[in-house]
Design a protein around this motif. Structure first.
Motif, PDB file in Angstrom:
ATOM      1  N   SER A 147       0.812  -1.097  -0.068  1.00 49.20           N
ATOM      2  CA  SER A 147       0.027  -0.052  -0.048  1.00 49.20           C
ATOM      3  C   SER A 147       0.925   1.384   0.032  1.00 49.20           C
ATOM      4  O   SER A 147       2.201   1.106   0.127  1.00 49.20           O
TER       5      SER A 147
ATOM      6  N   GLY B 127      -4.190   3.675   2.432  1.00 49.77           N
ATOM      7  CA  GLY B 127      -4.373   2.284   2.305  1.00 49.77           C
ATOM      8  C   GLY B 127      -4.515   2.045   0.787  1.00 49.77           C
ATOM      9  O   GLY B 127      -5.187   0.874   0.251  1.00 49.77           O
TER      10      GLY B 127
ATOM     11  N   VAL C 128      -1.461   8.885   7.006  1.00 49.85           N
ATOM     12  CA  VAL C 128      -1.039   7.946   8.333  1.00 49.85           C
ATOM     13  C   VAL C 128       0.068   7.184   7.352  1.00 49.85           C
ATOM     14  O   VAL C 128      -0.032   6.355   6.607  1.00 49.85           O
ATOM     15  N   LEU C 129       1.444   7.100   8.222  1.00 47.50           N
ATOM     16  CA  LEU C 129       2.508   6.608   7.804  1.00 47.50           C
ATOM     17  C   LEU C 129       2.541   5.046   7.778  1.00 47.50           C
ATOM     18  O   LEU C 129       2.121   4.428   8.734  1.00 47.50           O
ATOM     19  N   ASN C 130       3.070   4.063   6.666  1.00 52.10           N
ATOM     20  CA  ASN C 130       3.175   3.015   6.469  1.00 52.10           C
ATOM     21  C   ASN C 130       4.400   2.351   7.316  1.00 52.10           C
ATOM     22  O   ASN C 130       5.354   2.814   6.923  1.00 52.10           O
ATOM     23  N   ARG C 131       3.974   1.591   7.972  1.00 55.76           N
ATOM     24  CA  ARG C 131       5.280   0.916   8.794  1.00 55.76           C
ATOM     25  C   ARG C 131       6.174   0.331   7.823  1.00 55.76           C
ATOM     26  O   ARG C 131       7.649   0.445   8.151  1.00 55.76           O
ATOM     27  N   SER C 132       5.722  -0.239   7.228  1.00 54.93           N
ATOM     28  CA  SER C 132       6.762  -1.042   6.075  1.00 54.93           C
ATOM     29  C   SER C 132       7.761  -0.283   5.371  1.00 54.93           C
ATOM     30  O   SER C 132       8.815  -0.502   5.179  1.00 54.93           O
TER      31      SER C 132
ATOM     32  N   LEU D  67       3.334  13.976  12.683  1.00 54.05           N
ATOM     33  CA  LEU D  67       4.179  14.156  14.053  1.00 54.05           C
ATOM     34  C   LEU D  67       5.603  13.547  13.753  1.00 54.05           C
ATOM     35  O   LEU D  67       5.881  12.745  12.885  1.00 54.05           O
ATOM     36  N   PRO D  68       6.676  14.078  14.661  1.00 53.96           N
ATOM     37  CA  PRO D  68       7.934  13.236  14.483  1.00 53.96           C
ATOM     38  C   PRO D  68       7.996  11.601  14.500  1.00 53.96           C
ATOM     39  O   PRO D  68       6.904  11.130  15.025  1.00 53.96           O
TER      40      PRO D  68
ATOM     41  N   HIS E 276       9.425   8.428  15.260  1.00 51.20           N
ATOM     42  CA  HIS E 276      10.469   7.823  16.482  1.00 51.20           C
ATOM     43  C   HIS E 276      10.785   6.389  16.001  1.00 51.20           C
ATOM     44  O   HIS E 276       9.742   5.493  15.500  1.00 51.20           O
TER      45      HIS E 276
ATOM     46  N   LEU F 199       4.276  14.221  20.930  1.00 46.64           N
ATOM     47  CA  LEU F 199       3.799  12.778  20.726  1.00 46.64           C
ATOM     48  C   LEU F 199       4.768  12.179  19.385  1.00 46.64           C
ATOM     49  O   LEU F 199       5.101  13.037  18.600  1.00 46.64           O
ATOM     50  N   GLY F 200       4.502  10.841  19.366  1.00 38.93           N
ATOM     51  CA  GLY F 200       5.170  10.652  18.286  1.00 38.93           C
ATOM     52  C   GLY F 200       4.005  10.062  17.164  1.00 38.93           C
ATOM     53  O   GLY F 200       2.866  10.125  17.468  1.00 38.93           O
ATOM     54  N   LEU F 201       4.557   9.646  15.577  1.00 39.23           N
ATOM     55  CA  LEU F 201       3.887   9.334  14.893  1.00 39.23           C
ATOM     56  C   LEU F 201       3.168   8.069  15.119  1.00 39.23           C
ATOM     57  O   LEU F 201       3.774   7.073  15.391  1.00 39.23           O
ATOM     58  N   ARG F 202       2.037   8.092  14.738  1.00 38.60           N
ATOM     59  CA  ARG F 202       1.257   6.762  14.661  1.00 38.60           C
ATOM     60  C   ARG F 202       1.341   6.194  13.315  1.00 38.60           C
ATOM     61  O   ARG F 202       1.231   6.595  12.362  1.00 38.60           O
ATOM     62  N   LEU F 203       1.651   4.898  13.515  1.00 36.95           N
ATOM     63  CA  LEU F 203       2.054   4.227  11.928  1.00 36.95           C
ATOM     64  C   LEU F 203       0.717   3.169  11.815  1.00 36.95           C
ATOM     65  O   LEU F 203      -0.043   2.686  12.564  1.00 36.95           O
ATOM     66  N   ARG F 204       0.649   2.646  10.422  1.00 37.34           N
ATOM     67  CA  ARG F 204      -0.399   1.812  10.137  1.00 37.34           C
ATOM     68  C   ARG F 204       0.367   0.593   9.214  1.00 37.34           C
ATOM     69  O   ARG F 204       1.565   0.515   9.009  1.00 37.34           O
ATOM     70  N   GLU F 205      -0.375  -0.397   9.516  1.00 35.16           N
ATOM     71  CA  GLU F 205       0.285  -2.004   9.006  1.00 35.16           C
ATOM     72  C   GLU F 205       0.138  -1.652   7.425  1.00 35.16           C
ATOM     73  O   GLU F 205      -0.849  -0.728   6.735  1.00 35.16           O
ATOM     74  N   ASP F 206       0.982  -2.203   6.743  1.00 33.13           N
ATOM     75  CA  ASP F 206       0.996  -2.306   5.160  1.00 33.13           C
ATOM     76  C   ASP F 206      -0.201  -3.146   4.716  1.00 33.13           C
ATOM     77  O   ASP F 206       0.130  -4.038   4.048  1.00 33.13           O
ATOM     78  N   LEU F 207      -1.277  -2.356   4.472  1.00 34.57           N
ATOM     79  CA  LEU F 207      -2.502  -3.329   4.163  1.00 34.57           C
ATOM     80  C   LEU F 207      -3.310  -2.290   2.911  1.00 34.57           C
ATOM     81  O   LEU F 207      -3.293  -1.361   3.444  1.00 34.57           O
ATOM     82  N   VAL F 208      -3.683  -3.098   2.032  1.00 36.53           N
ATOM     83  CA  VAL F 208      -4.469  -2.348   1.014  1.00 36.53           C
ATOM     84  C   VAL F 208      -5.880  -2.172   1.585  1.00 36.53           C
ATOM     85  O   VAL F 208      -6.517  -3.413   1.800  1.00 36.53           O
ATOM     86  N   THR F 209      -6.291  -1.264   1.922  1.00 37.08           N
ATOM     87  CA  THR F 209      -7.660  -1.006   2.567  1.00 37.08           C
ATOM     88  C   THR F 209      -8.752  -0.385   1.720  1.00 37.08           C
ATOM     89  O   THR F 209      -9.696  -0.243   2.212  1.00 37.08           O
ATOM     90  N   GLU F 210      -8.196   0.239   0.695  1.00 34.21           N
ATOM     91  CA  GLU F 210      -9.151   1.275  -0.267  1.00 34.21           C
ATOM     92  C   GLU F 210      -9.519   0.442  -1.123  1.00 34.21           C
ATOM     93  O   GLU F 210      -8.696  -0.401  -2.041  1.00 34.21           O
TER      94      GLU F 210
END
Lengths: 478, 95
Positions: free
Chosen positions: A19, A24, A50-54, A278-279, A281, B58-69
C-alpha cells in the motif's frame, strides 16, 4: 588542460510495499488509470496522512545495510510546488532530519574496490503521472502513482567518471533488490537516478559549477548522459565559456542533454515541517528486530565466496549479482561435489548465456540446480566431455529431463577405452600415410590434424586426454 | 524589512496567485506588517533550545502495510470538471 570529473547521484528507489506511504491504496503497477488513487492521494478536503510501517522498515534495512545512522527521531516536511500531478500542491518528503544519514557503498572497478560515501536517504511520496498525448489539447492525469513510497538515496560527490557512476548505481541496485526493499524494475520506473555533474582542473580543491541531469532510468542512459555532459562542460570552458547551474534532461534519441530550467527559474520549495505528521520515532528495539531479519549482504557473501571457495573477485561478483543467482549457485554446489570453480563457470557461462538469450531471470531458469548438478557430476567422473556437456545442457534447456537418462538414450558417453580409440587412430593412419610420414619426419603440427580427424570420426565423443595419449603412442611407433 | 515589487511578484508566482498592479502597494504594507512580526520572533534568543517541529509532544502513529482502499474512481470523477478514459483532464502543461 587535465580535467577532473566530479559526480554525485540522487537515486529514487520505489519501496516494495503493498500500500502507499500515507494511504491504504494499492501500489501495484499497471492498473487502469486512477483506480488506485484514494481520497488521501487525491488530497480531498479533510483527509490526513498515516505513515506505512513497512516503508519505515525498508528505510531501516537500507540504513543497516550501508552502515548508516538511523535517526531515533526524524521529521516529515512539505516540499511546495504546483503541478497537476501533485494534487496537494506539496510533496511530503523529509528535509532537515532524514531517517537515514551517512553510510557507504563499495563499488568495484577493474578489480579495485572503492568506497563511496552516502549523504543521506529519506522517505518521500511519489507524484502522479502526466500524459501529454493529445486529449484535445489537454493533459491527462493518472494519480495511481501519487503517494507511492520512495527512498531517495543521495551520494556524496565521490564519483570520478561515468563508469564509476554506473558501477555505483549497479551496486546500489543490487543492494536494494537484495535486501528486498525495491523490485528494481527500471522500465517501470522503480529505480531512477539524477546525476549531478561538474568538472574542475585537476588539483583544484573547490568544485566546479554543477548541472543536474534528471530522470535517468537505465544504466546505459546514465552512462551516456554523463559522458555527454562531461564533454559539453569541458568544451564550453575550453572555448572560454562558463557552466551555468541548471537542470538538464537527457534525450536518448539524439544522445545529448538539454537545458530544462536554469537556476534563476529554479523552484523555491519553501520546505517546512508538515503539521499533519508528528515526528517519526524509531527505537533500538525496532532496529534490532530489523537487523535480526537481515540476510547476508552481497558484499559479505562475495567476500565469503572468495575465501571459502577460492573463487576470483570477478566470479564471486557474477554469482552474487542477485540474491536468486547466489541461491542457485549455493543449491547447485552439493550436486557437483562442491567444485565451486566448475559450478561458477557453468552458472556464469552456459546458464547465464541461455537466460540472457531468452530474457529470463535466474529464478525462471528452465534448468534447475538439480538438473545442472546431474550434468556436472557426469563431467566430473569423465562420462561426458565438457563439449558434450554443453550439448547436453542445450537439450536439458530445450526439452528438460535428467542428465543420466539423456546420456544413456542419446549415446553421449565419452569413448575412453583404449581399444576403441586405437581402432579409430589406426584406420586414420591407414587413410593418411603421407601425414604420418610428415609427423615422423618431425613436423609436429600434423598432430593437430589427427586430433581433429579422430574427434570427427568419434562423433566428438573421444575422451581428449586418452585420444592424445593413444595418438602420440601410435604415431611415434615405426 | 520591506519587500520590493519584484519580491512580491515572485512570491505571488510561487503561490500561483494572480496579482493586479493596483494591489501591489496595499500588499506591500500588509507584508511589511507580517515581516515585522517575524523580525520580532527572530529577535528572541533561542540559543540552547531544540528546534520544535510540532506543537504536540507525541510520536507518529503508524499503520500496517495493508490495502484497505477500494476503487472509488467513478465517485471521485463525478465531481471532476473533465475526465476521459479514466484520466483527469487539465490544461496542457509541459516543462
Amino acid at each position: 588542460m587535465d580535467w577532473e570529473v566530479v559526480i554525485g547521484l540522487e537515486t529514487h528507489a520505489q519501496l516494495a510495499t503493498h500500500s502507499k506511504i500515507f494511504s491504504g491504496a494499492a501500489t501495484a503497477f499497471g492498473a487502469a488509470p486512477n483506480v488506485q488513487a484514494c481520497a488521501v492521494d487525491l488530497a480531498l478536503p479533510g483527509v490526513l496522512p498515516v505513515l506505512n510501517r513497512s516503508a519505515v522498515d525498508c528505510a531501516i534495512r537500507f540504513g543497516l545495510a550501508t552502515g548508516a545512522a538511523i535517526a531515533s527521531r526524524s521529521i516529515f516536511a512539505r516540499k511546495n510546488y504546483f503541478y497537476p500531478d501533485l494534487p496537494k500542491g506539496y510533496q511530503i518528503s523529509q528535509f532537515e532530519i532524514p531517517v537515514v544519514s551517512g553510510g557507504t557503498m563499495s563499488i568495484e572497478l577493474e578489480g579495485k574496490v572503492k568506497q563511496v560515501r552516502l549523504t543521506r536517504a529519506h522517505l518521500e511520496e511519489d507524484a502522479g503521472k502526466s500524459l501529454h498525448e493529445d486529449f484535445h489539447g489537454l493533459s491527462g492525469i493518472d494519480l495511481n502513482r501519487a503517494g507511492t513510497p520512495l527512498l531517495e538515496i543521495v551520494s556524496e560527490p565521490d564519483l570520478r567518471s561515468a563508469t564509476e557512476a554506473v558501477a555505483y548505481a549497479r551496486a546500489l541496485h543490487r543492494l536494494v533488490t537484495w535486501i528486498g526493499i525495491c523490485d528494481g524494475n527500471m522500465q517501470e520506473g522503480s529505480f531512477r537516478c539524477d546525476a549531478n555533474v561538474s568538472v574542475r582542473p585537476r588539483g583544484q580543491s573547490e568544485l566546479g559549477t554543477r548541472c543536474e541531469i534528471k530522470n535517468l532510468n537505465s544504466f546505459r542512459f546514465l552512462e551516456k548522459a554523463i559522458e555527454y555532459e562531461i564533454r559539453r562542460q569541458i568544451e564550453l570552458i575550453e572555448a572560454g565559456g562558463v557552466v551555468v547551474q541548471e537542470t538538464r534532461l537527457y534525450d536518448p534519441d539524439r544522445d545529448e542533454t538539454r537545458s530544462m530550467r536554469s537556476k534563476e527559474d529554479a523552484q523555491d520549495y519553501r520546505y517546512f515541517p508538515d503539521p499533519d505528521l508528528l515526528p517519526l520515532h524509531i527505537d533500538a528495539a525496532w532496529i534490532g528486530e530489523v537487523q535480526a531479519r537481515m540476510p547476508e549482504l552481497p558484499d559479505a557473501m562475495q567476500q565469503r565466496f572468495i575465501e571459502q571457495f577460492g573463487l576470483s573477485l570477478y566470479d564471486a561478483g557474477v554469482l552474487t549479482a542477485s540474491r536468486s543467482m547466489a541461491s542457485y549457485f549455493l543449491e547447485l554446489l552439493p550436486y557437483a561435489a562442491n567444485d565451486a570453480k566448475l559450478c561458477a563457470n557453468w552458472v556464469s557461462g552456459e546458464l547465464s548465456a541461455a537466460l540472457h538469450r531468452e530474457g529470463l531471470e535466474i529464478q525462471d531458469s528452465r534448468v534447475s540446480p538439480r538438473q545442472l548438478g546431474g550434468l556436472l557430476k557426469r563431467i566430473q567422473d569423465g562420462t561426458i566431455s565438457g563439449k558434450m556437456g554443453k550439448e547436453l545442457f542445450d537439450i536439458l534447456w530445450r526439452e528438460g529431463g535428467e542428465a543420466d537418462a539423456l546420456i544413456e538414450a542419446r549415446g553421449l558417453q565419452q569413448i575412453s577405452d583404449v581399444s576403441s580409440l586405437e581402432g579409430i587412430v589406426e584406420s586414420l593412419m591407414a587413410e593418411y600415410p603421407a601425414q604420418v610420414a610428415e609427423y615422423r619426419a618431425g613436423k609436429e603440427k600434423v598432430f593437430g590434424f589427427f586430433v581433429g580427424r579422430a574427434m570427427k570420426a568419434s562423433g566428438g565423443r573421444a575422451n581428449p586426454e586418452q585420444l592424445n595419449a593413444v595418438l602420440k603412442q601410435r604415431l611415434k611407433a615405426e | 524589512m520591506a519587500l520590493t515589487d519584484t519580491d512580491l511578484k515572485r512570491l505571488a508566482r510561487l503561490a500561483r496567485l494572480r496579482l493586479e498592479e493596483s494591489e501591489i502597494t496595499g500588499l506591500q504594507g500588509q507584508f511589511a506588517g507580517i515581516l515585522g512580526l517575524i523580525d520580532q520572533l527572530q529577535a528572541v534568543d533561542t540559543r540552547g533550545i531544540e528546534p520544535l517541529s510540532h506543537a504536540l509532544d507525541l510520536g507518529l502513529r503508524l499503520r500496517e502495510d495493508l490495502v484497505t482502499e477500494t476503487d472509488q474512481r467513478a465517485r471521485f470523477q463525478s465531481v471532476a470538471p473533465q475526465v476521459e478514459e479514466g484520466l483527469y483532464l487539465v490544461p496542457k502543461v509541459i516543462e
